[in-house]
Motif scaffolding. Structure first.
Motif, short mmCIF file in Angstrom:
data_model
loop_
_atom_site.label_atom_id
_atom_site.label_comp_id
_atom_site.label_asym_id
_atom_site.label_seq_id
_atom_site.Cartn_x
_atom_site.Cartn_y
_atom_site.Cartn_z
N LEU A 52 0.83 -1.20 0.00
CA LEU A 52 0.00 0.00 0.00
C LEU A 52 0.86 1.25 0.00
O LEU A 52 1.99 1.25 0.51
N PRO A 55 0.84 6.48 3.96
CA PRO A 55 -0.35 7.17 4.49
C PRO A 55 -0.39 8.66 4.14
O PRO A 55 -1.47 9.24 4.06
N SER A 58 -2.66 9.19 1.28
CA SER A 58 -3.99 8.60 1.37
C SER A 58 -5.06 9.67 1.47
O SER A 58 -4.78 10.84 1.73
N THR A 60 -9.00 10.08 3.30
CA THR A 60 -9.99 9.50 4.18
C THR A 60 -11.33 10.20 3.95
O THR A 60 -11.39 11.43 3.93
#
Length: 123
Positions: A52, A55, A58, A60
């Motif tokens: 992956l 973060p 990323s 959300t």
């Protein structure tokens, strides 16, 4: 029975600036993991596996009062981050634990094992 294997890494150890430049140690660990993956493919127990992104890149999506909003980065401050996952299809939990133990030996990071709730799922 299908299981999701979730691999975590300490958030502090995953530097966004160098996340795409693996160390020699990381490359050696991944080579060991690839051997295990080949064994699982050959035995018919492997379904899929992916690493992956960091973060920091990323998004959300969450509810904020009456609205649903998208924000950059993780929603919560994390001590550990989800680094990769694999899906295996094995005879049962014991075999899933054996496979996860080999991944931990290769990569050195904890693995969470979760049953996938499909038509063959039994509590």
């Amino acid at each position: 029975m299908k299981y999701l294997l979730l691999a975590y890494t300490p958030a502090a150890a995953w530097d966004a600036a160098t996340a795409d430049v693996p160390s020699e140690e990381a490359l050696a660990a991944f080579a060991t993991y690839q051997k295990l993956e080949r064994e699982l493919i050959d035995s018919g127990e492997f379904v899929t596996s992916e690493g992956l992104g960091h973060p920091a890149v990323s998004t959300t999506v969450h509810r904020d009062g009456d609205r649903v909003v998208a924000t950059d980065g993780p929603f919560a401050e994390l001590k550990e981050v989800l680094a990769s996952f694999a899906v295996i299809d094995v005879a049962g939990r014991e075999r899933a634990v054996e496979i996860a133990a080999r991944i931990v030996e290769a990569l050195g990071e904890p693995i969470e094992i979760r049953p996938i709730m499909g038509e063959d799922f039994a509590a």
